[in-house]
Design an enzyme around this catalytic site. Structure first.
Site, PDB file in Angstrom:
ATOM      1  N   VAL A  70       0.650  -1.202  -0.155  1.00 40.10           N
ATOM      2  CA  VAL A  70      -0.001   0.153  -0.024  1.00 40.10           C
ATOM      3  C   VAL A  70       0.755   1.267   0.085  1.00 40.10           C
ATOM      4  O   VAL A  70       0.455   2.334   0.015  1.00 40.10           O
ATOM      5  CB  VAL A  70      -0.835  -0.091   1.371  1.00 40.10           C
ATOM      6  CG1 VAL A  70      -1.879  -0.816   1.060  1.00 40.10           C
ATOM      7  CG2 VAL A  70      -0.302  -0.016   2.657  1.00 40.10           C
ATOM      8  N   TYR A 161       5.036   4.863  15.175  1.00 32.83           N
ATOM      9  CA  TYR A 161       3.773   4.241  14.962  1.00 32.83           C
ATOM     10  C   TYR A 161       2.699   5.242  15.580  1.00 32.83           C
ATOM     11  O   TYR A 161       1.807   5.297  14.693  1.00 32.83           O
ATOM     12  CB  TYR A 161       3.736   3.109  15.956  1.00 32.83           C
ATOM     13  CG  TYR A 161       2.610   2.158  15.899  1.00 32.83           C
ATOM     14  CD1 TYR A 161       2.288   1.167  14.572  1.00 32.83           C
ATOM     15  CD2 TYR A 161       1.549   2.161  16.787  1.00 32.83           C
ATOM     16  CE1 TYR A 161       1.212   0.552  14.606  1.00 32.83           C
ATOM     17  CE2 TYR A 161       0.611   1.263  16.971  1.00 32.83           C
ATOM     18  CZ  TYR A 161       0.202   0.639  15.592  1.00 32.83           C
ATOM     19  OH  TYR A 161      -0.792  -0.223  15.866  1.00 32.83           O
ATOM     20  N   LYS A 165      -0.481   6.592  13.337  1.00 30.08           N
ATOM     21  CA  LYS A 165      -1.885   6.406  13.894  1.00 30.08           C
ATOM     22  C   LYS A 165      -2.768   7.742  14.318  1.00 30.08           C
ATOM     23  O   LYS A 165      -3.786   7.822  13.970  1.00 30.08           O
ATOM     24  CB  LYS A 165      -1.991   5.564  14.985  1.00 30.08           C
ATOM     25  CG  LYS A 165      -1.352   3.871  14.527  1.00 30.08           C
ATOM     26  CD  LYS A 165      -2.235   3.376  13.568  1.00 30.08           C
ATOM     27  CE  LYS A 165      -1.909   1.977  13.055  1.00 30.08           C
ATOM     28  NZ  LYS A 165      -2.344   1.381  12.173  1.00 30.08           N
ATOM     29  N   ILE A 194      -4.650  -6.492  21.025  1.00 31.78           N
ATOM     30  CA  ILE A 194      -5.315  -7.251  20.249  1.00 31.78           C
ATOM     31  C   ILE A 194      -4.283  -8.453  20.092  1.00 31.78           C
ATOM     32  O   ILE A 194      -3.309  -8.223  19.435  1.00 31.78           O
ATOM     33  CB  ILE A 194      -5.718  -6.844  19.037  1.00 31.78           C
ATOM     34  CG1 ILE A 194      -6.476  -5.646  19.289  1.00 31.78           C
ATOM     35  CG2 ILE A 194      -6.987  -7.772  18.300  1.00 31.78           C
ATOM     36  CD1 ILE A 194      -7.811  -5.642  20.191  1.00 31.78           C
TER      37      ILE A 194
HETATM   38  P1  NAP Z   1      -0.555  -8.355  11.831  1.00 33.01           P
HETATM   39  O1  NAP Z   1      -1.275  -9.293  12.389  1.00 33.01           O
HETATM   40  O2  NAP Z   1       0.913  -7.878  11.806  1.00 33.01           O
HETATM   41  O3  NAP Z   1      -0.870  -8.065  10.072  1.00 33.01           O
HETATM   42  C1  NAP Z   1      -0.404  -7.091   9.256  1.00 33.01           C
HETATM   43  C2  NAP Z   1      -1.152  -7.203   8.206  1.00 33.01           C
HETATM   44  O4  NAP Z   1      -0.894  -6.211   7.407  1.00 33.01           O
HETATM   45  C3  NAP Z   1      -0.465  -8.322   7.164  1.00 33.01           C
HETATM   46  O5  NAP Z   1      -1.632  -8.763   6.494  1.00 33.01           O
HETATM   47  C4  NAP Z   1       0.302  -7.858   6.258  1.00 33.01           C
HETATM   48  O6  NAP Z   1       0.641  -8.496   5.062  1.00 33.01           O
HETATM   49  C5  NAP Z   1      -0.126  -6.447   5.801  1.00 33.01           C
HETATM   50  N1  NAP Z   1       0.943  -5.703   5.509  1.00 33.01           N
HETATM   51  C6  NAP Z   1       2.032  -5.113   6.148  1.00 33.01           C
HETATM   52  N2  NAP Z   1       2.657  -4.104   5.285  1.00 33.01           N
HETATM   53  C7  NAP Z   1       1.812  -4.068   4.295  1.00 33.01           C
HETATM   54  C8  NAP Z   1       1.965  -3.279   3.160  1.00 33.01           C
HETATM   55  N3  NAP Z   1       3.055  -2.496   2.823  1.00 33.01           N
HETATM   56  N4  NAP Z   1       1.260  -3.281   2.123  1.00 33.01           N
HETATM   57  C9  NAP Z   1      -0.099  -4.303   2.152  1.00 33.01           C
HETATM   58  N5  NAP Z   1      -0.046  -5.073   3.151  1.00 33.01           N
HETATM   59  C10 NAP Z   1       0.811  -4.921   4.372  1.00 33.01           C
HETATM   60  O7  NAP Z   1      -1.179  -7.012  12.403  1.00 33.01           O
HETATM   61  P2  NAP Z   1      -2.519  -6.833  13.079  1.00 33.01           P
HETATM   62  O8  NAP Z   1      -2.431  -6.997  14.837  1.00 33.01           O
HETATM   63  O9  NAP Z   1      -3.447  -7.792  12.453  1.00 33.01           O
HETATM   64  O10 NAP Z   1      -2.732  -5.399  12.716  1.00 33.01           O
HETATM   65  C11 NAP Z   1      -3.675  -4.633  11.716  1.00 33.01           C
HETATM   66  C12 NAP Z   1      -3.901  -3.271  11.926  1.00 33.01           C
HETATM   67  O11 NAP Z   1      -4.529  -3.076  13.283  1.00 33.01           O
HETATM   68  C13 NAP Z   1      -2.685  -2.329  11.946  1.00 33.01           C
HETATM   69  O12 NAP Z   1      -2.918  -1.478  11.510  1.00 33.01           O
HETATM   70  C14 NAP Z   1      -2.324  -2.214  13.299  1.00 33.01           C
HETATM   71  O13 NAP Z   1      -1.479  -1.189  13.379  1.00 33.01           O
HETATM   72  C15 NAP Z   1      -3.602  -2.228  13.916  1.00 33.01           C
HETATM   73  N6  NAP Z   1      -3.731  -2.340  15.378  1.00 33.01           N
HETATM   74  C16 NAP Z   1      -3.288  -3.494  16.040  1.00 33.01           C
HETATM   75  C17 NAP Z   1      -3.243  -3.951  17.449  1.00 33.01           C
HETATM   76  C18 NAP Z   1      -2.794  -5.046  17.896  1.00 33.01           C
HETATM   77  O14 NAP Z   1      -2.601  -5.024  19.652  1.00 33.01           O
HETATM   78  N7  NAP Z   1      -2.500  -6.239  17.260  1.00 33.01           N
HETATM   79  C19 NAP Z   1      -3.619  -2.790  18.089  1.00 33.01           C
HETATM   80  C20 NAP Z   1      -3.952  -1.357  17.483  1.00 33.01           C
HETATM   81  C21 NAP Z   1      -3.984  -1.410  16.313  1.00 33.01           C
HETATM   82  P3  NAP Z   1       1.750  -9.775   5.034  1.00 33.01           P
HETATM   83  O15 NAP Z   1       0.764 -10.869   5.678  1.00 33.01           O
HETATM   84  O16 NAP Z   1       1.481 -10.225   3.659  1.00 33.01           O
HETATM   85  O17 NAP Z   1       2.881  -9.175   5.660  1.00 33.01           O
END
Ligand code: NAP
Length: 252
Positions: A70, A161, A165, A194
């Site tokens: 992206v 980060y 955000k 999460i």
């Molecule tokens: P995750 O399990 O690490 O998954 C990240 C996803 O983003 C994967 O599908 C990855 O694809 C994709 N991605 C990374 N870089 C990318 C790029 N340049 N272009 C397209 N796709 C890309 O993360 P998550 O915990 O599910 O987090 C999802 C969202 O929620 C994020 O925006 C994160 O900041 C937000 N969030 C998460 C938490 C938490 O506690 N987990 C808390 C607050 C906010 P690949 O699998 O191909 O690498």
């Protein structure tokens, strides 16, 4: 007599970025279970993206998986075109892709800063830019941006980060005002902690310490975030725009 609940997702087309794992995967499956056709964007996890694509097809919905960073403007444009050509115009955009490169500022290298900003914040611009006009023209659409509680309250070791955000929150508020006259709602979700791969990098003792501050005394599950995204993508939130909904177990 109550109104029948119609979520209004049947036959809608949703693009979910970062949908190969974690929260994005759950969003893609939840929207599909409720009737939407799904474009699954990912960076490198082709195998898992393929499994999600197959699972969505088994639900009787259309699905397409698209590898694309992206962070690239032209790549995002090409991705949006592929979605239109294969599934139709995008009704729901979920900007979920995100990464962390946690370090204290004094140890942070320019690449740590640029990579996080380019994926998390520039990525939201790149994809939204190529989707918004079509939504405006059709006088309908939903955009849901994945922010973070850290982007609201700050977090040591996450200046890159939290800047990304916090930026997403400002972007959401401004864009909601630009698009409201065209019937397009723009909101953000701010998850706390999460259980996904993103948490696995954090040492156990630190995670246990975080638990003490969460009134619900547990970390969230990806589906507890995707349920809120479903709400924001559905008819249940027709009169809601420019908002940031925290999904954090009552933290802070
Ligand atoms: P995750 O399990 O690490 O998954 C990240 C996803 O983003 C994967 O599908 C990855 O694809 C994709 N991605 C990374 N870089 C990318 C790029 N340049 N272009 C397209 N796709 C890309 O993360 P998550 O915990 O599910 O987090 C999802 C969202 O929620 C994020 O925006 C994160 O900041 C937000 N969030 C998460 C938490 C938490 O506690 N987990 C808390 C607050 C906010 P690949 O699998 O191909 O690498």
């Amino acid at each position: 007599m109550g109104r029948p609940m119609e979520l209004g997702l049947k036959g809608k087309v949703a693009l979910v970025t970062g949908a190969s794992r974690g929260i994005g995967r759950e969003i893609a499956l939840t929207l599909a279970r409720n009737g939407a056709d799904i474009a699954i964007n990912y960076l490198s996890s082709d195998e898992t993206a393929k499994k999600i694509e197959e699972a969505i097809r088994e639900l009787g919905r259309k699905a397409v998986r698209i590898q694309c960073s992206v962070s690239g403007y032209k790549a995002a444009e090409a991705m949006v075109k592929t979605v239109r050509d294969t599934l139709g115009p995008i009704d729901i955009l979920v900007n979920n892709a995100g990464i962390i490169r946690d370090k204290f500022l004094i140890n942070m290298e320019p690449d740590d800063w640029v990579d996080v900003i380019n994926t998390n914040l520039l990525g939201v611009f790149n994809v939204t830019k190529h989707v918004a006009f079509s939504m405006m023209r059709r006088r309908s659409g939903r955009i849901v941006n994945m922010a973070s509680l850290s982007g609201i309250v700050g977090s040591p070791g996450q200046t890159n980060y939290t800047a990304s955000k916090g930026g997403i929150i400002g972007f959401t508020k401004s864009l909601s005002r630009e698009l409201a006259p065209f019937g397009v709602n723009v909101n953000a979700v701010a998850p706390g902690y999460i259980e996904t791969d993103m948490l696995t990098g954090i040492p156990k003792e630190m995670l246990n310490r975080y638990l003490e501050y969460i009134p619900l005394r547990r970390f969230g599950k990806a589906e507890e975030v995707s349920d809120v995204v479903l709400f924001l993508a559905s008819n249940l939130s027709n009169y809601l725009t420019g908002q940031v909904i925290r999904v954090d177990g009552g933290l802070f």
